[in-house]
Motif scaffolding. Structure first.
Motif, PDB file in Angstrom:
ATOM      1  N   VAL A 142       0.845  -1.181   0.000  1.00  0.00           N
ATOM      2  CA  VAL A 142       0.000   0.000   0.000  1.00  0.00           C
ATOM      3  C   VAL A 142       0.886   1.238   0.000  1.00  0.00           C
ATOM      4  O   VAL A 142       1.924   1.285   0.663  1.00  0.00           O
ATOM      5  CB  VAL A 142      -0.950   0.017   1.217  1.00  0.00           C
ATOM      6  CG1 VAL A 142      -0.188  -0.042   2.536  1.00  0.00           C
ATOM      7  CG2 VAL A 142      -1.864   1.249   1.187  1.00  0.00           C
ATOM      8  N   THR A 143       0.492   2.237  -0.771  1.00  0.00           N
ATOM      9  CA  THR A 143       1.058   3.577  -0.733  1.00  0.00           C
ATOM     10  C   THR A 143      -0.037   4.484  -0.204  1.00  0.00           C
ATOM     11  O   THR A 143      -1.065   4.652  -0.852  1.00  0.00           O
ATOM     12  CB  THR A 143       1.497   4.041  -2.132  1.00  0.00           C
ATOM     13  OG1 THR A 143       2.447   3.116  -2.655  1.00  0.00           O
ATOM     14  CG2 THR A 143       2.109   5.431  -2.078  1.00  0.00           C
ATOM     15  N   ALA A 144       0.167   5.025   0.989  1.00  0.00           N
ATOM     16  CA  ALA A 144      -0.903   5.802   1.628  1.00  0.00           C
ATOM     17  C   ALA A 144      -0.298   6.993   2.346  1.00  0.00           C
ATOM     18  O   ALA A 144       0.696   6.864   3.061  1.00  0.00           O
ATOM     19  CB  ALA A 144      -1.687   4.936   2.618  1.00  0.00           C
ATOM     20  N   LEU A 159       2.707  20.114   4.577  1.00  0.00           N
ATOM     21  CA  LEU A 159       2.629  18.760   5.128  1.00  0.00           C
ATOM     22  C   LEU A 159       2.671  17.787   3.962  1.00  0.00           C
ATOM     23  O   LEU A 159       1.839  17.846   3.060  1.00  0.00           O
ATOM     24  CB  LEU A 159       1.330  18.587   5.924  1.00  0.00           C
ATOM     25  CG  LEU A 159       1.155  17.346   6.820  1.00  0.00           C
ATOM     26  CD1 LEU A 159      -0.087  17.530   7.705  1.00  0.00           C
ATOM     27  CD2 LEU A 159       1.020  16.039   6.052  1.00  0.00           C
ATOM     28  N   LEU A 160       3.645  16.915   3.978  1.00  0.00           N
ATOM     29  CA  LEU A 160       3.713  15.844   2.993  1.00  0.00           C
ATOM     30  C   LEU A 160       4.290  14.610   3.674  1.00  0.00           C
ATOM     31  O   LEU A 160       5.406  14.645   4.184  1.00  0.00           O
ATOM     32  CB  LEU A 160       4.573  16.210   1.788  1.00  0.00           C
ATOM     33  CG  LEU A 160       4.537  15.116   0.719  1.00  0.00           C
ATOM     34  CD1 LEU A 160       3.289  15.249  -0.147  1.00  0.00           C
ATOM     35  CD2 LEU A 160       5.773  15.105  -0.150  1.00  0.00           C
ATOM     36  N   ASP A 161       3.503  13.537   3.708  1.00  0.00           N
ATOM     37  CA  ASP A 161       3.948  12.292   4.329  1.00  0.00           C
ATOM     38  C   ASP A 161       3.317  11.143   3.551  1.00  0.00           C
ATOM     39  O   ASP A 161       2.178  10.764   3.806  1.00  0.00           O
ATOM     40  CB  ASP A 161       3.529  12.252   5.801  1.00  0.00           C
ATOM     41  CG  ASP A 161       4.231  11.132   6.582  1.00  0.00           C
ATOM     42  OD1 ASP A 161       4.870  10.282   5.935  1.00  0.00           O
ATOM     43  OD2 ASP A 161       4.120  11.119   7.821  1.00  0.00           O
ATOM     44  N   VAL A 162       4.078  10.617   2.583  1.00  0.00           N
ATOM     45  CA  VAL A 162       3.558   9.568   1.702  1.00  0.00           C
ATOM     46  C   VAL A 162       4.611   8.470   1.559  1.00  0.00           C
ATOM     47  O   VAL A 162       5.378   8.464   0.593  1.00  0.00           O
ATOM     48  CB  VAL A 162       3.186  10.123   0.312  1.00  0.00           C
ATOM     49  CG1 VAL A 162       2.447   9.054  -0.502  1.00  0.00           C
ATOM     50  CG2 VAL A 162       2.331  11.372   0.428  1.00  0.00           C
ATOM     51  N   PRO A 163       4.700   7.530   2.513  1.00  0.00           N
ATOM     52  CA  PRO A 163       5.610   6.393   2.330  1.00  0.00           C
ATOM     53  C   PRO A 163       5.228   5.612   1.075  1.00  0.00           C
ATOM     54  O   PRO A 163       4.055   5.305   0.852  1.00  0.00           O
ATOM     55  CB  PRO A 163       5.381   5.554   3.600  1.00  0.00           C
ATOM     56  CG  PRO A 163       4.811   6.514   4.606  1.00  0.00           C
ATOM     57  CD  PRO A 163       4.003   7.491   3.802  1.00  0.00           C
ATOM     58  N   ALA A 172       1.499   3.143   7.948  1.00  0.00           N
ATOM     59  CA  ALA A 172       2.853   3.182   8.487  1.00  0.00           C
ATOM     60  C   ALA A 172       3.218   4.543   9.069  1.00  0.00           C
ATOM     61  O   ALA A 172       4.018   4.640   9.999  1.00  0.00           O
ATOM     62  CB  ALA A 172       3.852   2.799   7.390  1.00  0.00           C
ATOM     63  N   ASN A 173       2.650   5.620   8.538  1.00  0.00           N
ATOM     64  CA  ASN A 173       2.954   6.964   9.045  1.00  0.00           C
ATOM     65  C   ASN A 173       2.022   7.392  10.187  1.00  0.00           C
ATOM     66  O   ASN A 173       2.075   8.539  10.625  1.00  0.00           O
ATOM     67  CB  ASN A 173       2.877   7.991   7.907  1.00  0.00           C
ATOM     68  CG  ASN A 173       1.514   8.023   7.239  1.00  0.00           C
ATOM     69  OD1 ASN A 173       0.585   7.340   7.656  1.00  0.00           O
ATOM     70  ND2 ASN A 173       1.405   8.814   6.184  1.00  0.00           N
ATOM     71  N   ASP A 206       1.999  14.468  13.583  1.00  0.00           N
ATOM     72  CA  ASP A 206       3.461  14.509  13.441  1.00  0.00           C
ATOM     73  C   ASP A 206       3.972  15.626  14.341  1.00  0.00           C
ATOM     74  O   ASP A 206       4.211  16.751  13.888  1.00  0.00           O
ATOM     75  CB  ASP A 206       3.838  14.760  11.981  1.00  0.00           C
ATOM     76  CG  ASP A 206       5.350  14.852  11.779  1.00  0.00           C
ATOM     77  OD1 ASP A 206       6.108  14.609  12.747  1.00  0.00           O
ATOM     78  OD2 ASP A 206       5.771  15.195  10.657  1.00  0.00           O
ATOM     79  N   PRO A 207       4.115  15.354  15.651  1.00  0.00           N
ATOM     80  CA  PRO A 207       4.502  16.421  16.582  1.00  0.00           C
ATOM     81  C   PRO A 207       5.880  17.004  16.323  1.00  0.00           C
ATOM     82  O   PRO A 207       6.143  18.159  16.668  1.00  0.00           O
ATOM     83  CB  PRO A 207       4.429  15.721  17.949  1.00  0.00           C
ATOM     84  CG  PRO A 207       4.541  14.263  17.657  1.00  0.00           C
ATOM     85  CD  PRO A 207       3.920  14.057  16.319  1.00  0.00           C
ATOM     86  N   ILE A 208       6.765  16.258  15.701  1.00  0.00           N
ATOM     87  CA  ILE A 208       8.113  16.769  15.433  1.00  0.00           C
ATOM     88  C   ILE A 208       8.051  17.990  14.516  1.00  0.00           C
ATOM     89  O   ILE A 208       8.780  18.976  14.714  1.00  0.00           O
ATOM     90  CB  ILE A 208       8.992  15.660  14.818  1.00  0.00           C
ATOM     91  CG1 ILE A 208       9.224  14.539  15.831  1.00  0.00           C
ATOM     92  CG2 ILE A 208      10.324  16.240  14.336  1.00  0.00           C
ATOM     93  CD1 ILE A 208       9.988  13.358  15.272  1.00  0.00           C
ATOM     94  N   ARG A 209       7.168  17.957  13.526  1.00  0.00           N
ATOM     95  CA  ARG A 209       7.048  19.066  12.570  1.00  0.00           C
ATOM     96  C   ARG A 209       5.883  19.981  12.875  1.00  0.00           C
ATOM     97  O   ARG A 209       5.613  20.913  12.117  1.00  0.00           O
ATOM     98  CB  ARG A 209       6.930  18.505  11.148  1.00  0.00           C
ATOM     99  CG  ARG A 209       8.191  17.792  10.703  1.00  0.00           C
ATOM    100  CD  ARG A 209       7.999  16.991   9.426  1.00  0.00           C
ATOM    101  NE  ARG A 209       9.230  16.278   9.115  1.00  0.00           N
ATOM    102  CZ  ARG A 209       9.578  15.115   9.661  1.00  0.00           C
ATOM    103  NH1 ARG A 209       8.785  14.534  10.544  1.00  0.00           N
ATOM    104  NH2 ARG A 209      10.715  14.542   9.343  1.00  0.00           N
TER     105      ARG A 209
END
Length: 348
Positions: free
Chosen positions: A70-72, A89-93, A110-111, A130-133
């Motif tokens: 899966v790509t999500a 915001l971009l987070d796409v494993p 996964a993210n 995503d608390p880091i960012r």
């Protein structure tokens, strides 16, 4: 049981000339769609925006059942971006195992993004953190229109209402606007190169009129597109799908035609001019202005512009929606590949 309506239009594909049946199971995985091939796909897409802030988002889930991957992920952009990575915001494993997604009613990726179908076609919730960012999303989605199922009965669109909040790099915004979702399964989705012009998927909602619509089409070759003389497209085959929904009443589109104007340097869509007729004989003239852009590359052989679009109907009724335009290498090279010299458009 779902409502079923069949109506034959005078353009487009056979599947675009009728509506199909739907049921609650269409919110879930479709293991019965066991077509052989690596490119068999099942997808979910949730599109939402904050028009007054020029914020656009896509949440996209793309499963390859035969590969069990899966790509999500999620992308959120404010204003115009020139690359995916410049989004707030971009987070796409790219690849993760699809083995633990259950039946599709409550999926965690996964993210950390979670998509929960609370009531089929009526209520969904999506969360991400995503608390880091300093990025986070808490989104509740409810129905604005019934699902609009294609005649193939393996794809539907649905106009929705989005409510919640998003935090981008530490700044929080309220979400309270309409949007669109779509869902597909049982399709072999090739990643091969396409020697053709851009293909544009457009949606719009005019909330006060309880009206939503969709048009998926190439530019009308009679309207002087930027690719004229480079590609051959039969005008009778420019429209691949199109529908209109007013309340619970649905219509396929006839006499549909569109032209997209693009930035001559980046090829980013700038505006649209659209016309079509519904099955009751009513004509529509809709113009669109792009107010935010999120570039997106789902796979290396394609490039897409995902856009927030301000729509105007008959020059006075204002609504909002999407432009998603796919462009392939032959088109991009033909118009922009010869910047070092030579004759523009000489790609053959």
């Amino acid at each position: 049981m779902a409502k079923e309506e069949l109506w034959t239009g005078d353009r487009g594909t056979e599947q675009a000339a009728q509506f199909g049946r739907w049921s609650d199971k269409d919110e879930l995985f479709h293991p019965e769609s066991n077509i052989p091939g690596d490119t068999l796909t099942e997808t979910w897409a949730y599109l939402w925006y904050i028009p007054e802030e020029r914020i656009y988002s896509q949440i996209h889930i793309w499963v390859h059942p035969n590969l069990n991957v899966v790509t999500a992920g999620i992308g959120v952009a404010r204003g115009h971006k020139n690359s995916m990575l410049s989004a707030e915001l971009l987070d796409v494993p790219a690849y993760a195992s699809a083995a633990n997604l259950g039946n599709g009613s409550d999926m965690t990726f996964a993210n950390g993004m979670r998509v929960h179908i609370i009531e089929p076609f009526k209520k969904m919730r999506i969360t991400y953190n995503d608390p880091i960012r300093g990025n986070a999303l808490d989104l509740t989605i409810t129905d604005f229109s019934p699902p609009v199922m294609r005649g193939s009965e393996n794809h539907f669109d649905q106009a929705i209402y989005n409510e919640g909040q998003v935090t981008l790099r530490g700044k929080t915004y309220k979400i309270a606007s309409h949007g669109m979702r779509d869902r597909s399964w049982g399709q072999l989705r090739t990643e091969a190169m396409v020697a053709g012009p851009p293909f544009t998927w457009m949606t719009g909602i005019f909330a006060d009129q309880k009206l939503s619509w969709n048009l998926a089409a190439f530019d009308d070759p009679d309207r002087d597109p930027d690719w004229k003389g480079l590609f051959e497209v039969d005008r009778n085959e420019t429209v691949h799908d199109g529908w209109l929904c007013i309340g619970e009443d649905m219509s396929r589109l006839t006499n549909a035609s569109k032209i997209t104007r693009r930035d001559p340097v980046t090829l980013r869509p700038l505006s649209h001019e659209i016309s079509f007729t519904d099955r009751w004989g009513r004509d529509y003239n809709i113009t669109g202005k792009i107010t935010a852009t999120l570039p997106w590359t789902s796979w290396p052989n394609m490039f897409a512009w995902l856009c927030l679009t301000e729509w105007s109907m008959d020059g006075k009724v204002v609504g909002w929606g999407d432009t998603q335009e796919v462009q392939w290498g032959d088109y991009t090279h033909a118009l922009r590949g010869d910047q070092e010299g030579g004759r523009p458009g000489n790609w053959r």
